[in-house]
Design a protein around this motif. Structure first.
Motif: not given
Length: 236
Positions: A14-20, A67-70
């Motif tokens: 999923n998108r979150d897994r890819i970004l992390r 992700v970083i800003v979060g």
């Protein structure tokens, strides 16, 4: 190792897994080494599988920034504006210490990402709640610049310029040759007096934690003085 790879293949993409995963790769090897192919390999999928969740590398970078800003801590309820802004700026800086590639990635974007916009909006909201006029808040945001996101664009930082142009600009060394020191006495004076921190997020130079907090506190103190005076740009 085989079991770990098999687990990766079975975990839904999923998108979150890819970004992390992309953030982890950039942390380990630098943003320059990040490619869709390398990322797909780390996730145990074929590169085309990534494009179902991110359209291209630009969208990937935008998502990584979000992700970083979060990771920056949220506003503290009922705190005074000065301590609230200071705390969040220093939280942002701590985040960038863990992700040293992030400042250049943020600077490279032509438009702010949603998370960056939300963060900046919340900072303005803190100023407004603290009694700032819209006019003063506008100029404060300009004065703070990238420092609001935890980093500053250093005058004598060749590595950051190199990331843009491929060739770094000359950097004044700590110990200037006598002829150079005689020509630029003020630079020589500050170069020998400055405290340097090899562990700085931007590498060797004057942007160590003390210098950052010193400048930040000067800005915040000056901003508070203007707020009390009811400052407006019409007074210029």
């Amino acid at each position: 190792m085989v079991e770990q790879a098999e687990t990766l293949r079975r975990t839904p993409l999923n998108r979150d897994r890819i970004l992390r995963a992309a953030v982890s790769l950039a942390d380990e090897a630098g943003i320059e080494s990040l490619s869709m192919r390398n990322l797909a390999h780390a996730l145990g999928v074929v590169p085309m599988a990534l494009y179902k969740h991110v359209a291209n590398k630009d969208e990937l970078l935008d998502g990584m920034i979000d992700v970083i800003v979060g990771e920056i801590e949220p506003p503290v309820p009922d705190a005074d504006w000065k301590s609230a802004v200071r705390r969040r700026v220093l939280s942002a800086r701590q985040v960038l210490r863990h992700h040293p590639w992030a400042p250049l990635a943020i600077e490279s974007r032509t438009t702010a990402t949603p998370a960056v916009l939300a963060y900046l909006d919340s900072i303005v909201g803190t100023l407004r709640a603290g009694g700032f006029s819209v006019d003063l808040a506008h100029h404060v945001m300009h004065a703070m610049g990238s420092r609001i996101l935890g980093f500053s664009q250093e005058l004598f930082d060749a590595s950051r310029r190199a990331g843009r142009s491929g060739a770094g600009a000359p950097v004044p060394p700590t110990d200037l040759p006598p002829e150079v020191a005689a020509r630029f006495p003020h630079l020589a004076e500050v170069a020998t007096a400055a405290a340097h921190d090899d562990g700085s997020i931007v590498g060797q130079g004057c942007d160590d934690q003390f210098e950052f907090e010193f400048a930040l506190d000067l800005l915040l103190d000056g901003i508070e003085r203007l707020r009390r005076q009811g400052w407006t740009s019409a007074h210029r």
